[in-house]
Design an enzyme around this catalytic site. Sequence first.
Site, short mmCIF file in Angstrom:
data_model
loop_
_atom_site.label_atom_id
_atom_site.label_comp_id
_atom_site.label_asym_id
_atom_site.label_seq_id
_atom_site.Cartn_x
_atom_site.Cartn_y
_atom_site.Cartn_z
N GLY A 11 30.41 35.09 55.14
CA GLY A 11 29.10 34.77 55.67
C GLY A 11 28.60 35.78 56.70
O GLY A 11 29.19 36.84 56.88
N GLN A 12 27.51 35.37 57.37
CA GLN A 12 26.85 36.30 58.29
C GLN A 12 27.78 36.72 59.43
O GLN A 12 27.90 37.91 59.75
CB GLN A 12 25.58 35.64 58.86
CG GLN A 12 24.67 36.63 59.55
CD GLN A 12 23.59 35.97 60.40
OE1 GLN A 12 23.47 34.76 60.46
NE2 GLN A 12 22.80 36.80 61.06
N ASP A 34 37.22 32.80 51.82
CA ASP A 34 35.92 32.14 51.62
C ASP A 34 35.93 31.54 50.21
O ASP A 34 36.80 31.90 49.40
CB ASP A 34 34.77 33.17 51.74
CG ASP A 34 33.42 32.54 52.09
OD1 ASP A 34 32.94 32.75 53.22
OD2 ASP A 34 32.85 31.83 51.23
N ILE A 35 34.96 30.68 49.90
CA ILE A 35 34.85 30.21 48.51
C ILE A 35 34.15 31.24 47.63
O ILE A 35 34.14 31.12 46.42
CB ILE A 35 34.09 28.86 48.33
CG1 ILE A 35 32.91 28.78 49.27
CG2 ILE A 35 34.99 27.67 48.37
CD1 ILE A 35 31.96 27.64 48.91
N ASP A 52 38.95 27.28 49.50
CA ASP A 52 37.98 26.22 49.80
C ASP A 52 38.50 25.45 51.01
O ASP A 52 39.60 24.88 50.97
CB ASP A 52 37.86 25.30 48.58
CG ASP A 52 36.80 24.21 48.78
OD1 ASP A 52 36.35 24.01 49.93
OD2 ASP A 52 36.44 23.57 47.78
N TYR A 142 22.68 18.92 60.86
CA TYR A 142 23.47 20.06 61.35
C TYR A 142 23.83 19.86 62.82
O TYR A 142 24.99 19.98 63.23
CB TYR A 142 22.63 21.33 61.17
CG TYR A 142 23.25 22.61 61.69
CD1 TYR A 142 24.32 23.20 61.05
CD2 TYR A 142 22.71 23.25 62.82
CE1 TYR A 142 24.86 24.39 61.53
CE2 TYR A 142 23.24 24.43 63.28
CZ TYR A 142 24.31 25.00 62.64
OH TYR A 142 24.84 26.19 63.10
N LYS A 146 27.40 19.31 64.72
CA LYS A 146 27.91 20.21 65.77
C LYS A 146 28.25 19.42 67.03
O LYS A 146 29.28 19.67 67.66
CB LYS A 146 26.87 21.30 66.08
CG LYS A 146 26.69 22.33 64.97
CD LYS A 146 27.97 23.07 64.65
CE LYS A 146 27.77 24.19 63.64
NZ LYS A 146 29.03 24.79 63.18
#
Length: 315
Positions: A11-12, A34-35, A52, A142, A146
């Site tokens: 990811g980012q 990562d997946i 996963d 989200y 968190k």
Amino acid sequence: MKKILIIGASGQIGSDLTGELRGKFGSQNIIATDIKKATHEVMENGPFEILDVMDKKGIASIIDKYKITDIYHLAAILSGNAEKNPKWAWNINMESLFNVLDIAIEKKIEKVFWPSSMGAFGSTTPAINTPQLTIMEPSTVYGISKQAGERWCEYYFKKYGLDVRSLRYPGLISWKTEAGGGTTDYAVEIFYEAIKNGKYECFLSDNTSLPMMYMADAVKATIMLMEAPADKVKVRSSYNLGGISFTPKEIADEIRKYIPNLLVSYKPDFRQVIADSWPRSISDEAAQKDWGWKHEYDLPKMTKAMIENIREKLQ
Ligand code: NAD
Ligand code: SER
């Protein structure tokens, strides 16, 4: 010897953090997973495995295979994507955290990093210079995940002595990968569209101010927190990280110093409501005091770095 497992490395954040950790601790000591496949750089410069995070046995087997000592758990569903399928996002964000925290205890992992977000705040939070300890009533799935995750991290630290550390990142801006489906993604997309097409349609209104940070600073903060002596890490829920605050109009004006004819139109979508519930600026005084945090990139410096790196990447 330190052996680090990164979950969500494609990811980012993972696309930048993996290289930085490999440079610091040695390529063979950083296991990226990562997946989905990662950037060429992440996949070619050290171990990479498909994993996963919902597969607890799979995580355990990678920990055993590589004799992992530390875990960075980056896999999550970000704010925009989470609102499209709330229960799916809740399940992934929470179950993955429990998988990692429980395995960390079983396998006697030394340190765990798990990122929270400014999304853990809500519209009743003081929006300017948001303090470390304050009202937190997030209105997105989200943000709720968190906030709950922060509570669980602190619980595992206090109850089981697990050395888990966390940062509430603001919106992160980087060029190696696309942003991952969040509300702050516009601040990455605008650079690509400006350079490729000279125009951009922004999904937030021109005057929406949000806290943001260039990825180099975010990666530096992450490693500083993880390398800090345990007694300096006083906050075991998650540390505020402030960075820089700007609006879409302000970043567009800064980009026009390099691309004077950039055209930006504004068509707010469902993410506007999310952005409106988040702080305008964040105080990271606790991180400064406890482990010496200070960000380096302001808006002009970040814009210059983004333009130069994306132009080189697209050549
Ligand atoms: P991203 O969406 O770019 O990357 C997340 C990665 O997790 C993806 O590569 C995805 O393939 C992977 N993933 C998803 N489901 C998975 C699964 N079941 N198993 C394994 N991997 C899986 O997100 P990011 O921007 O790199 O964010 C990483 C973390 O930082 C997240 O917890 C996010 O909430 C947090 N964060 C990010 C920002 C930001 O602006 N980027 C801001 C605040 C907090
Ligand atoms: N950048 C993230 C998002 O917009 C903030 O956590 O979801």
